[in-house]
Write a protein that holds these residues in place. Structure first.
Motif, short mmCIF file in Angstrom:
data_model
loop_
_atom_site.label_atom_id
_atom_site.label_comp_id
_atom_site.label_asym_id
_atom_site.label_seq_id
_atom_site.Cartn_x
_atom_site.Cartn_y
_atom_site.Cartn_z
N LEU A 235 6.34 21.38 -18.42
CA LEU A 235 6.69 20.53 -17.59
C LEU A 235 6.43 20.45 -16.06
N PRO A 236 6.19 19.44 -15.45
CA PRO A 236 6.07 19.37 -14.13
C PRO A 236 7.46 19.46 -13.12
N GLY A 237 7.31 19.31 -11.84
CA GLY A 237 8.63 19.33 -10.98
C GLY A 237 9.22 17.77 -10.77
N SER A 238 8.25 16.87 -10.90
CA SER A 238 8.39 15.65 -10.64
C SER A 238 8.25 14.67 -11.72
N ILE A 239 8.88 13.50 -12.06
CA ILE A 239 8.72 12.20 -12.86
C ILE A 239 7.41 11.77 -12.95
N GLY A 260 23.35 11.76 -17.44
CA GLY A 260 23.89 11.37 -16.21
C GLY A 260 23.19 11.78 -14.98
N GLU A 261 21.98 12.31 -15.03
CA GLU A 261 21.29 12.92 -13.82
C GLU A 261 20.03 12.02 -13.53
N THR A 262 19.42 12.21 -12.53
CA THR A 262 17.85 11.57 -12.34
C THR A 262 16.94 12.49 -13.07
N PRO A 263 15.71 11.87 -13.40
CA PRO A 263 14.73 12.90 -14.11
C PRO A 263 14.25 13.82 -13.06
N ASP A 264 14.06 13.25 -12.02
CA ASP A 264 13.55 14.66 -11.02
C ASP A 264 14.57 15.77 -11.02
N ALA A 265 15.96 15.58 -11.12
CA ALA A 265 17.16 16.54 -11.12
C ALA A 265 16.78 17.42 -12.49
N VAL A 266 16.64 16.77 -13.42
CA VAL A 266 16.20 17.35 -14.82
C VAL A 266 15.18 18.31 -14.72
N LEU A 267 13.90 17.96 -14.33
CA LEU A 267 12.64 18.58 -14.15
C LEU A 267 12.87 19.51 -13.09
N ALA A 268 13.68 19.35 -12.05
CA ALA A 268 13.75 20.81 -11.21
C ALA A 268 14.10 21.89 -12.22
N ARG A 269 15.25 21.64 -13.08
CA ARG A 269 15.42 22.85 -13.75
C ARG A 269 14.34 23.32 -14.89
N PHE A 270 13.55 22.34 -15.39
CA PHE A 270 12.73 22.92 -16.35
C PHE A 270 11.28 22.91 -15.96
N GLU A 271 11.17 22.87 -14.65
CA GLU A 271 9.69 22.93 -14.11
C GLU A 271 8.93 24.20 -14.61
N GLY A 272 7.82 24.19 -15.05
CA GLY A 272 6.84 24.93 -15.67
C GLY A 272 7.29 25.69 -16.99
#
Ligand code: TYM
Length: 339
Positions: A235-239, A260-272
């Motif tokens: 997964l990347p760091g941004s939608i 109830g979060e933004t996709p970017d906030a989710v990806l910030a946790r799962f990046e990589g």
């Protein structure tokens, strides 16, 4: 001069099959959130729409009650909102006929939902399927609704509702119907199939693995998410970076909507990380969010008489709003009323 209409929210769901996670995130969850925000909220199980394609009568009755149970399980409170089924309020069918004389045949043939549902043999589809958007405009405008929360797929029908309102107002030289605003908001306005990220998640898809049903148990939900189609990339760091990865983007959007979060906030946790890590987290989140809804749906469904009572009471309250609006419409159009 423009009339200011009192803000009122209207929306509907067809009881033409079990409801899905798409219906929940794109519609039901929003319906509940909009309660108590100011405008009156009017919500409808649209059984007259469902019969535009053949429905087994017993199944339709069961699905109408199940849909009402789903509204309430998702948080629609019949004390705060008006909740009813369409066929109990004759104003819908009556206004739809009046609108059939305002709307143009060409407008109906342009609707992508008609083209999709009618398929190749469109001459053999019901006349109701073609006229469907006119009934939908009637649903909304019988309440002078000013805003309609829906998923992305209903946008074209709402544009047509605006066209019908504007043409009626113009043809009769009045400012009677409001020009309704669509409310298409959040990260889940178009939840996609779990098997094909370019197709919307739908209750009518032949593959049950393509969707999460609101009646699925925890095991089924977890298994469907585990088997959801994805790709091999981390997964990347941004939608933004998921633009060309529709399946991955869909799962991230679902996660964001459920959390109830933004996709970017989710990806910030799962990046990589890969889907080996993401899918179990999503499955846990989905089960936690949906299990209480399924449980409440089952509780409501255990008492169909109570559901019928609620729908009847909602229909009375709906009728009280819609009847004078339809009578006024007829008067504007030149119908004699002598009793
Ligand atoms: P229906 O019954 O197909 O869907 C009900 C609602 O769920 C939304 N929805 C989705 N949202 C996100 N992702 C998905 N995959 C997804 N699938 C469905 C729909 O956008 C809709 O908001 N014609 C309407 C029902 C209707 C109506 C109305 C709606 C009749 N009269 C008046 C609003 C106002 C329909 O077939 O929705």
């Amino acid at each position: 001069m423009s009339t200011t209409h009192t803000p009122r929210i209207f929306s509907g769901i067809q009881p033409s099959g079990g409801l899905t996670l798409g219906n929940y995130l794109g519609a039901l969850k929003r319906f509940a959130e909009l309660q108590g925000t100011g405008p009156q909220t009017v919500y409808c199980v649209v059984d007259l729409h469902a019969i535009t394609v053949w429905q087994d009568p017993e199944t339709l009755r069961a699905q109408t009650r199940a849909a009402a149970a789903a509204f309430m399980a998702a948080g629609v409170d019949p004390a705060q909102s008006i909740l009813f089924n369409q066929s109990q309020v004759p104003a819908h069918a009556e206004l739809a006929w009046l609108f059939n004389t305002v709307a143009r045949v060409g407008w109906m043939y342009r609707m992508t939902q008609f083209k999709d549902k009618a398929g190749k043999n469109s001459e053999n589809s019901s006349l109701g399927l073609l006229a469907y958007p006119s009934l939908m405009a009637a649903d909304i405008l019988a309440y002078h609704a000013t805003a309609v929360p829906v998923g992305e797929d209903q946008k074209q029908h709402l544009e047509l509702t605006r066209d019908i309102a504007a043409k009626f107002n113009h043809d009769y030289g009045v400012d009677f119907f409001p020009i309704t605003e669509p409310l298409i908001e959040g990260t889940a306005t178009r939840v996609m199939s779990l098997r094909d990220g370019t197709k919307k998640m739908s209750k009518s898809d032949p593959s049950d693995a393509s969707r999460i049903n609101l009646t699925d148990d925890a095991d089924a939900i977890a298994q469907k998410i585990r088997k959801a189609r994805t790709d091999a990339e981390p997964l990347p760091g941004s939608i933004e970076a998921l633009k060309d990865r529709p399946e991955a983007r869909n799962l991230v959007n679902i996660y964001a909507a459920l959390a109830g979060e933004t996709p970017d906030a989710v990806l910030a946790r799962f990046e990589g990380q890969g889907f080996g890590a993401f899918k179990p987290a999503l499955a846990e989140l989905a089960v936690d969010a949906l299990a209480p809804i399924t449980a409440r749906m089952n509780e409501y469904s255990a008492d169909p008489a109570e559901i019928d009572r609620i729908l009847g009471e909602g229909a009375d309250r709906a009728e009280a709003i819609a009847r004078p609006i339809v009578e006024e419409t007829k008067a504007i159009m030149g119908m004699v009323r002598s009793r």
